[in-house]
Design a protein around this motif. Structure first.
Motif, PDB file in Angstrom:
ATOM      1  N   ILE A 245       0.802  -1.235   0.000  1.00  0.00           N
ATOM      2  CA  ILE A 245       0.000   0.000   0.000  1.00  0.00           C
ATOM      3  C   ILE A 245       0.830   1.279   0.000  1.00  0.00           C
ATOM      4  N   SER A 246       2.136   1.207   0.314  1.00  0.00           N
ATOM      5  CA  SER A 246       2.930   2.450   0.279  1.00  0.00           C
ATOM      6  C   SER A 246       3.911   2.439  -0.889  1.00  0.00           C
ATOM      7  N   TYR A 247       4.054   1.288  -1.532  1.00  0.00           N
ATOM      8  CA  TYR A 247       4.974   1.102  -2.671  1.00  0.00           C
ATOM      9  C   TYR A 247       6.436   1.343  -2.293  1.00  0.00           C
ATOM     10  N   ILE A 248       6.715   1.289  -1.014  1.00  0.00           N
ATOM     11  CA  ILE A 248       8.119   1.331  -0.581  1.00  0.00           C
ATOM     12  C   ILE A 248       8.642  -0.102  -0.664  1.00  0.00           C
ATOM     13  N   HIS A 249       9.762  -0.269  -1.315  1.00  0.00           N
ATOM     14  CA  HIS A 249      10.328  -1.613  -1.399  1.00  0.00           C
ATOM     15  C   HIS A 249      10.723  -2.070   0.009  1.00  0.00           C
ATOM     16  N   ALA A 250      10.198  -3.187   0.423  1.00  0.00           N
ATOM     17  CA  ALA A 250      10.483  -3.656   1.788  1.00  0.00           C
ATOM     18  C   ALA A 250      10.816  -5.142   1.763  1.00  0.00           C
ATOM     19  N   GLU A 251      11.779  -5.518   2.562  1.00  0.00           N
ATOM     20  CA  GLU A 251      12.177  -6.925   2.656  1.00  0.00           C
ATOM     21  C   GLU A 251      12.229  -7.340   4.114  1.00  0.00           C
ATOM     22  N   ALA A 252      11.843  -8.561   4.351  1.00  0.00           N
ATOM     23  CA  ALA A 252      11.953  -9.103   5.708  1.00  0.00           C
ATOM     24  C   ALA A 252      13.082 -10.121   5.747  1.00  0.00           C
ATOM     25  N   TYR A 253      13.873 -10.043   6.793  1.00  0.00           N
ATOM     26  CA  TYR A 253      14.970 -11.002   6.958  1.00  0.00           C
ATOM     27  C   TYR A 253      14.979 -11.572   8.357  1.00  0.00           C
ATOM     28  N   ALA A 254      15.278 -12.864   8.417  1.00  0.00           N
ATOM     29  CA  ALA A 254      15.612 -13.434   9.711  1.00  0.00           C
ATOM     30  C   ALA A 254      16.886 -12.698  10.141  1.00  0.00           C
ATOM     31  N   ALA A 255      16.863 -12.077  11.312  1.00  0.00           N
ATOM     32  CA  ALA A 255      17.918 -11.130  11.684  1.00  0.00           C
ATOM     33  C   ALA A 255      19.319 -11.715  11.530  1.00  0.00           C
ATOM     34  N   GLY A 256      19.475 -13.000  11.819  1.00  0.00           N
ATOM     35  CA  GLY A 256      20.789 -13.627  11.736  1.00  0.00           C
ATOM     36  C   GLY A 256      21.269 -13.822  10.306  1.00  0.00           C
ATOM     37  N   GLU A 257      20.379 -13.644   9.344  1.00  0.00           N
ATOM     38  CA  GLU A 257      20.733 -13.822   7.931  1.00  0.00           C
ATOM     39  C   GLU A 257      21.357 -12.571   7.329  1.00  0.00           C
ATOM     40  N   LEU A 258      21.175 -11.445   7.969  1.00  0.00           N
ATOM     41  CA  LEU A 258      21.632 -10.172   7.388  1.00  0.00           C
ATOM     42  C   LEU A 258      23.085 -10.235   6.966  1.00  0.00           C
ATOM     43  N   LYS A 259      23.898 -10.813   7.841  1.00  0.00           N
ATOM     44  CA  LYS A 259      25.342 -10.774   7.602  1.00  0.00           C
ATOM     45  C   LYS A 259      25.748 -11.700   6.448  1.00  0.00           C
ATOM     46  N   HIS A 260      24.803 -12.447   5.903  1.00  0.00           N
ATOM     47  CA  HIS A 260      25.119 -13.335   4.783  1.00  0.00           C
ATOM     48  C   HIS A 260      24.838 -12.668   3.442  1.00  0.00           C
ATOM     49  N   GLY A 261      24.784 -11.372   3.422  1.00  0.00           N
ATOM     50  CA  GLY A 261      24.628 -10.668   2.140  1.00  0.00           C
ATOM     51  C   GLY A 261      23.912  -9.339   2.254  1.00  0.00           C
ATOM     52  N   THR A 262      22.746  -9.365   2.865  1.00  0.00           N
ATOM     53  CA  THR A 262      21.871  -8.190   2.832  1.00  0.00           C
ATOM     54  C   THR A 262      22.436  -6.985   3.563  1.00  0.00           C
ATOM     55  N   ILE A 263      23.304  -7.208   4.508  1.00  0.00           N
ATOM     56  CA  ILE A 263      23.832  -6.072   5.273  1.00  0.00           C
ATOM     57  C   ILE A 263      24.592  -5.101   4.354  1.00  0.00           C
ATOM     58  N   ALA A 264      24.970  -5.568   3.170  1.00  0.00           N
ATOM     59  CA  ALA A 264      25.609  -4.673   2.196  1.00  0.00           C
ATOM     60  C   ALA A 264      24.676  -3.526   1.799  1.00  0.00           C
ATOM     61  N   LEU A 265      23.380  -3.725   1.973  1.00  0.00           N
ATOM     62  CA  LEU A 265      22.405  -2.684   1.592  1.00  0.00           C
ATOM     63  C   LEU A 265      22.125  -1.705   2.725  1.00  0.00           C
TER      64      LEU A 265
END
Ligand code: F6R
Length: 364
Positions: A245-265
């Motif tokens: 409804i807001s068209y903001i790109h949003a992603e959900a991550y299991a917090a411990g997964e962040l350091k396996h790639g997504t934290i680069a963002l």
């Protein structure tokens, strides 16, 4: 029709405490969940070796939260499938599987196809449906109606929380009949489920606090939702709601997964909505929050009053009342829905009719 609310979505968010009461109270007998009037006999819950939950979108997210509750309690495999995937698989379900189908409309075509496939494998099917007499309700072996009343806004709100309430009751009944819960434990579970209703009301009352925080979101292209365990299941729904409804790109991550790639963002001022309501993983989630904060993220922390958070961990903190860990989804859902709602309003978008979406998806 909107009872003085500017949008159906806000009206439906406010209707959740009553919707929960309508779903739970008629099925309480001496403080225990009872499905006699729904014509669901206990052998359905006894004669099975696994539970397979199937749904789409928000309903699937309700299934994911239910799975996180059910499996550790029942000690049998509980799997969640996306209906549009399940229907083209050769699934490992059989006549010792209880397949739980979740659908607000009862007409979602992929969910219906998955139901038919599960039946062809001999599974017992129990659907959690809101719309009376819908196709999924008619074709299932057993139906548990959620009594949310009509949901008009495309983004599902009250249907999600009543689906959860119904699934929590199923879980409690299963634990009782399978000897995992004593009568006292089941009564305590149901008491805590009922406690979540005033907790939801308390968060609805805090809506102006949520409204104020969306200024940190509405001009941002991306947002991240993080959590562990049950909190991760809630994060998935928070991200979906914000996107649709807001068209903001949003992603959900299991917090411990962040350091396996997504934290680069994660860079300066990227909004991170961190959910930390589960005591058993609280300190782990807090470490993940420190990691994103160290990279400049703007952290909005949703936690419980009783959990101690060091000052400076978050830029904004919203506390839900101190209820049992397994029940925090109810007040957290309200906050996540309000974040999406006010972000959409803040961007002047069509809250109730977001682009490209239909309330009931009857095409493949
Ligand atoms: C999102 C939303 C959808 C539905 C999904 C399944 O807010 O409403 O993701 O949950 O399309 O619909 P039902 O529950 O009718 O099968």
């Amino acid at each position: 029709m909107k009872n003085g609310f500017p949008h159906f979505m806000l009206k439906e968010i406010h209707e959740q405490p009553d919707a929960l009461k309508n779903t739970i109270l008629p099925r309480l007998a001496k403080g225990l969940p009872d499905f006699t009037d729904d014509l669901i006999p206990d052998f359905v819950f006894e004669d099975c070796d696994q539970v397979h939950i199937i749904a789409c979108g928000t309903a699937m997210h309700a299934g994911m939260a239910a799975r996180a509750l059910m499996e550790p309690l029942l000690r049998i495999p509980v799997t969640v499938s996306i209906a549009s995937e399940f229907r083209y698989e050769d699934p490992l379900v059989n006549d010792r599987t209880i397949v739980i189908i979740i659908s607000q409309s009862g007409e979602t075509i992929d969910t219906l196809a998955a139901l038919r496939l599960a039946k062809s494998y001999g599974s017992k099917t129990l659907s959690v449906v809101n719309v009376k007499g819908s196709t999924i309700a008619r074709e299932s072996d057993y139906v548990l109606y959620t009594h949310a009343g009509p949901e008009i806004a495309v983004a599902s709100t009250k249907a999600y929380s009543v689906q959860l309430a119904a699934l929590y009751m199923v879980c409690c009944r299963m634990a009782l009949v399978r000897g995992k819960y004593s009568v006292e434990e089941a009564e305590d579970f149901m008491k805590k489920l009922l406690d979540s209703i005033p907790a939801m009301e308390a968060m609805i009352e805090k809506k102006d606090t949520v409204k104020a925080l969306v200024t940190h979101l509405i001009n941002k292209p991306d947002a991240f939702f993080i959590g562990r365990g049950l909190d991760y299941a809630f994060s998935l729904e928070g991200a979906l709601k914000l996107k649709e409804i807001s068209y903001i790109h949003a992603e959900a991550y299991a917090a411990g997964e962040l350091k396996h790639g997504t934290i680069a963002l994660i860079t300066q001022e990227v909004p991170v909505i961190a959910i930390a309501t589960q005591e058993n993983v609280f300190s782990k989630t807090i470490s993940n929050i420190r990691e994103v904060k160290a990279r400049g993220a703007f952290v909005i922390l949703l936690t419980k009053e009783s959990l101690n958070v060091d000052p400076g961990i978050a830029d904004i903190q919203i506390n839900i009342p101190d209820i049992g860990d397994r029940f925090t989804v109810f007040p957290i859902a309200v906050v996540l829905q309000l974040i999406a709602y006010y972000a959409s309003v803040g961007k002047n978008l069509d809250v109730d009719q977001p682009r490209n979406l239909a309330k009931s998806v009857t095409v493949e």
